[in-house]
Scaffold this motif. Structure first.
Motif, PDB file in Angstrom:
ATOM      1  N   SER A   4       0.825  -1.207   0.000  1.00 46.24           N
ATOM      2  CA  SER A   4       0.000   0.000   0.000  1.00 46.24           C
ATOM      3  C   SER A   4       0.858   1.255   0.000  1.00 46.24           C
ATOM      4  O   SER A   4       2.076   1.199   0.183  1.00 46.24           O
ATOM      5  CB  SER A   4      -0.913   0.006   1.229  1.00 46.24           C
ATOM      6  N   ARG A   5       0.195   2.392  -0.160  1.00 44.08           N
ATOM      7  CA  ARG A   5       0.942   3.652  -0.151  1.00 44.08           C
ATOM      8  C   ARG A   5       0.936   4.343   1.204  1.00 44.08           C
ATOM      9  O   ARG A   5       1.571   5.381   1.379  1.00 44.08           O
ATOM     10  CB  ARG A   5       0.417   4.592  -1.228  1.00 44.08           C
ATOM     11  N   ASN A   6       0.249   3.759   2.196  1.00 45.45           N
ATOM     12  CA  ASN A   6       0.231   4.407   3.500  1.00 45.45           C
ATOM     13  C   ASN A   6       0.140   3.431   4.672  1.00 45.45           C
ATOM     14  O   ASN A   6      -0.116   3.853   5.809  1.00 45.45           O
ATOM     15  CB  ASN A   6      -0.930   5.401   3.592  1.00 45.45           C
ATOM     16  N   ASN A  61      -2.032   2.104  -4.646  1.00 36.48           N
ATOM     17  CA  ASN A  61      -1.542   3.287  -5.365  1.00 36.48           C
ATOM     18  C   ASN A  61      -2.495   3.792  -6.450  1.00 36.48           C
ATOM     19  O   ASN A  61      -2.446   4.964  -6.825  1.00 36.48           O
ATOM     20  CB  ASN A  61      -0.189   2.976  -6.025  1.00 36.48           C
ATOM     21  N   HIS A  98       3.357   7.987   5.066  1.00 36.83           N
ATOM     22  CA  HIS A  98       2.913   7.784   3.687  1.00 36.83           C
ATOM     23  C   HIS A  98       4.100   7.542   2.765  1.00 36.83           C
ATOM     24  O   HIS A  98       5.094   8.271   2.814  1.00 36.83           O
ATOM     25  CB  HIS A  98       2.147   9.008   3.175  1.00 36.83           C
ATOM     26  N   SER A 155      -1.189  10.746   0.712  1.00 40.44           N
ATOM     27  CA  SER A 155      -2.390   9.921   0.921  1.00 40.44           C
ATOM     28  C   SER A 155      -3.365  10.585   1.884  1.00 40.44           C
ATOM     29  O   SER A 155      -3.905   9.937   2.780  1.00 40.44           O
ATOM     30  CB  SER A 155      -1.983   8.540   1.462  1.00 40.44           C
TER      31      SER A 155
END
Length: 311
Positions: free
Chosen positions: A22-24, A82, A118, A122
């Motif tokens: 994930s992006r965060n 993303n 992050h 995000s």
């Protein structure tokens, strides 16, 4: 079209894979971390799919008709792929709120993931919370050092380092959680009449599951531990989960030497060194002595917020 499903154990692998890429997300959202104390709360987490592909998850629990994200985590909220954009995040909230209404939930308490965690920006959830007219319940101040822009240590911290070196103190990584926990528990009991959030058994269990993510560094005078810290290593961020020193450690500047070594040598590959909160009572009370120490290492403010909106 995004769809929602309530979490069950069959989705554990899918959940963990989404968090990992994930992006965060951080390791606090892996199921083995979330579930180490699952007997304490009523689990209510959700997964969000698009054409069979998992694109988002949200850890949560229910307590008295309130959905928390998560009541037993410092921060939480949507952990996202993303590819998701602002309109998608708004839809995630819409799907979640619709499902929670079916469950007779009256309100949502949401803890956004601070920006320092992050991988890429995000904060679409903050915009969604604004549209939902969410009220900010808490604003806690943490203190972080950015590796790319360090600020010089204060004179008081430098004096402490000189004392520690003169006393012959040594910093090292350790697995003696029991020895450190004695100092930590005694300090918390004396100052605040409380105990560490994690028991010794709990932190040992978690460290065994996340050996590269949870580490203990101690300061020794000869063979005796006089201070130390437990670090949670979450990708780009090293977060200080616990700090403690005994009387001898405080007199000899043990923590000054410890954080000098960590910030300037051990943790230089990470982008952010986060000392954690210096506030109490939802941020309304600032522990001035505690934040003075952290800011002496060049750390500056990052907020951890909590919001609430009604359904």
């Amino acid at each position: 079209m995004l769809t929602i499903k309530k979490y069950s154990a069959e989705y554990k692998k899918n959940w963990d894979e989404l968090v990992a890429h994930s992006r965060n997300g951080t390791f606090l959202f892996f199921r083995d971390y979330l579930e180490y104390h699952k007997e304490k709360y009523n689990e209510c987490s959700f997964l969000f799919f698009k054409k069979g592909k998992l694109l988002a998850v949200i850890p949560g629990n229910i307590n008295e008709q309130i959905f928390y994200t998560h009541e037993y985590l410092t921060y939480g909220g949507f952990i996202i792929d993303n590819t998701l954009k602002t309109a998608d995040i708004l839809l995630l909230f819409e799907l979640l709120n619709k499902e929670l209404r079916v469950l007779k939930i009256k309100a949502v308490v949401y803890k956004p993931i601070p920006f320092i965690y992050h991988q890429i920006p995000s904060q679409e959830d903050l915009y969604a919370l604004f549209l939902l007219k969410a009220k900010r319940l808490a604003c806690d101040i943490s203190s972080s050092v950015f590796e790319c822009k360090k600020i010089k240590f204060s004179n008081s911290r430098k004096d402490g380092i000189r004392k520690a070196n003169k006393a012959g103190l040594v910093v090292e990584e350790s697995d003696d959680y029991a020895g450190f926990w004695k100092i930590l528990a005694a300090n918390l009991q004396k100052k605040y009449s409380t105990l560490p959030v994690h028991s010794l058994d709990e932190i040992t269990y978690l460290q065994n599951h996340f050996k590269q993510k949870i580490k203990l560094f101690v300061v020794k005078q000869k063979a005796e531990i006089v201070g130390g810290t437990v670090l949670f290593i979450t990708g780009k961020v090293v977060h200080v989960q616990y700090i403690a020193a005994n009387l001898e450690g405080r007199v000899t500047g043990a923590l000054d030497l410890l954080f000098s070594e960590l910030i300037n040598t051990v943790c230089v590959s990470c982008e952010v060194f986060d000392f954690g909160k210096s506030t109490e009572q939802a941020g309304t009370v600032l522990n001035k002595n505690l934040i003075f120490q952290k800011e002496g290492f060049g750390a500056r403010g990052v907020v951890y917020e909590t919001y609430k909106y009604t359904l």
